[in-house]
Design an enzyme around this catalytic site. Structure first.
Site, mmCIF file in Angstrom:
data_model
loop_
_atom_site.group_PDB
_atom_site.id
_atom_site.type_symbol
_atom_site.label_atom_id
_atom_site.label_comp_id
_atom_site.label_asym_id
_atom_site.label_seq_id
_atom_site.Cartn_x
_atom_site.Cartn_y
_atom_site.Cartn_z
ATOM 1 C CG ASP A 64 -0.309 -0.159 2.534
ATOM 2 O OD1 ASP A 64 0.748 -0.810 2.590
ATOM 3 O OD2 ASP A 64 -0.852 0.349 3.536
ATOM 4 C CG ASP A 210 2.576 2.076 7.537
ATOM 5 O OD1 ASP A 210 2.496 3.131 6.879
ATOM 6 O OD2 ASP A 210 1.952 1.060 7.218
ATOM 7 C CG HIS A 268 -1.313 4.380 7.367
ATOM 8 N ND1 HIS A 268 -1.450 3.251 8.140
ATOM 9 C CD2 HIS A 268 -0.784 3.962 6.199
ATOM 10 C CE1 HIS A 268 -1.020 2.194 7.480
ATOM 11 N NE2 HIS A 268 -0.612 2.604 6.290
#
EC number: 3.1.26.11
Length: 301
Positions: A64, A210, A268
């Site tokens: 992603d 992330d 996110h």
């Protein structure tokens, strides 16, 4: 400095949301940060010129965050791109992209340069006369970096009224901008501060996605003007955040508070949530200056 969010949702793309990608416009440069599926479509929707993107920064090799890259590179070729393209990302990014290009016999007609990253310490990976970019080592399931974008201090700005008052010739203007004092023909020394204005205070933007909660990044992002920090989960799913090595909205806000940044942008989000305003409400219990990323939203930083 302007930030355009092309996508800011976790995991899989949907008809109403897109995975991570964003454009940072800084000092007349366009930097693409991450490149999830659908990035080139989002670039078109937001009327961003493909030809102005010469550097792409990939945080990590989860789909992603980079599955849109090969499609974008292929489109660059179809558009007869001439400019070199530089890709900064984890070791392995070159192998993945080159394999796809080789098996599809789709070699680009422009220079394609990979800058593979392996260091677990912060390092400068891009620098020119106006901008510096360094990595922010993050804590995720695989090797991951965030990126800190910093403007360099500009030259001092010429005070036209002052230089005309002293009848200083134009050939000395560049020296004045460079910070030099000026000695007049009559022997009078004019200090540079009387001939110039202070440059604008350089700004900085930190991208962190992330990552699990990680105070090791605090010194790197300290007092950044704007921090984008992932907030995949709400506090009710903190156990899931810990298991998947993601952050909650409150954890992102805690990092912002401890780093003394000026503004926090959350993004996110897990697609399990229907209302992203809940992230803002939770984060504001810790840190007041909260903005919510969303697909197609732009921020003037």
């Amino acid at each position: 400095m302007k930030l355009t969010i092309l996508g800011c949702y976790a995991a899989t793309p949907r008809t109403i949301t897109n995975p991570t990608a964003q454009i940072l416009e800084i000092k007349n440069r366009l930097f693409l940060i991450d490149c999830g599926e659908g990035t080139q479509v989002q670039l078109r929707k937001n009327k961003i010129k493909f030809s102005k993107i010469n550097q792409i920064f990939i945080s990590h090799l989860h789909g992603d965050h980079f599955y849109g890259l090969i499609g974008l590179i292929s489109t660059f070729s179809l558009l007869n791109r001439n400019n070199d393209l530089h890709i900064y990302g984890p070791k392995g990014i070159k192998e993945i992209i080159m394999l796809q290009l080789r098996l599809s016999n789709s070699w680009p007609n422009f220079g394609l340069h990979f800058h593979e990253l392996t260091s677990k310490e912060s390092e400068v990976i891009y620098e020119d006369e106006k901008v510096l970019v360094k990595t922010i080592p993050l804590k995720h399931r695989i090797y991951t970096n965030g990126f800190l974008f910093q403007e360099k201090i500009d030259k001092r700005k010429l005070n036209i009224e002052a230089v005309q008052k002293y009848q200083i010739e134009k050939c000395y203007y560049q020296n004045i901008k460079n910070g030099k004092d000026i000695l007049l023909d009559n022997g009078t020394l004019i200090p540079n501060v009387q001939l110039t204005f202070d440059p604008e205070i350089p700004r900085s933007y930190a991208f962190c996605s992330d990552t699990a909660y990680n105070e090791a990044i605090l010194l790197i992002i300290e007092k950044a003007d704007v921090l984008y920090h992932e907030a995949t989960f709400l506090q009710s799913e903190e156990n899931l955040a810990a298991k998947t090595m993601h952050s909650t909205a409150i954890e992102a806000a805690t990092i912002a508070k401890k780093a003394q940044v000026k503004q926090l942008i959350l993004g996110h989000y897990s697609t399990r949530y229907d209302n992203i305003n809940l992230f803002k409400e939770e984060a504001e219990t810790v840190f007041p200056a909260i903005l919510l990323a969303d697909d197609g939203v732009s921020f003037d930083l």
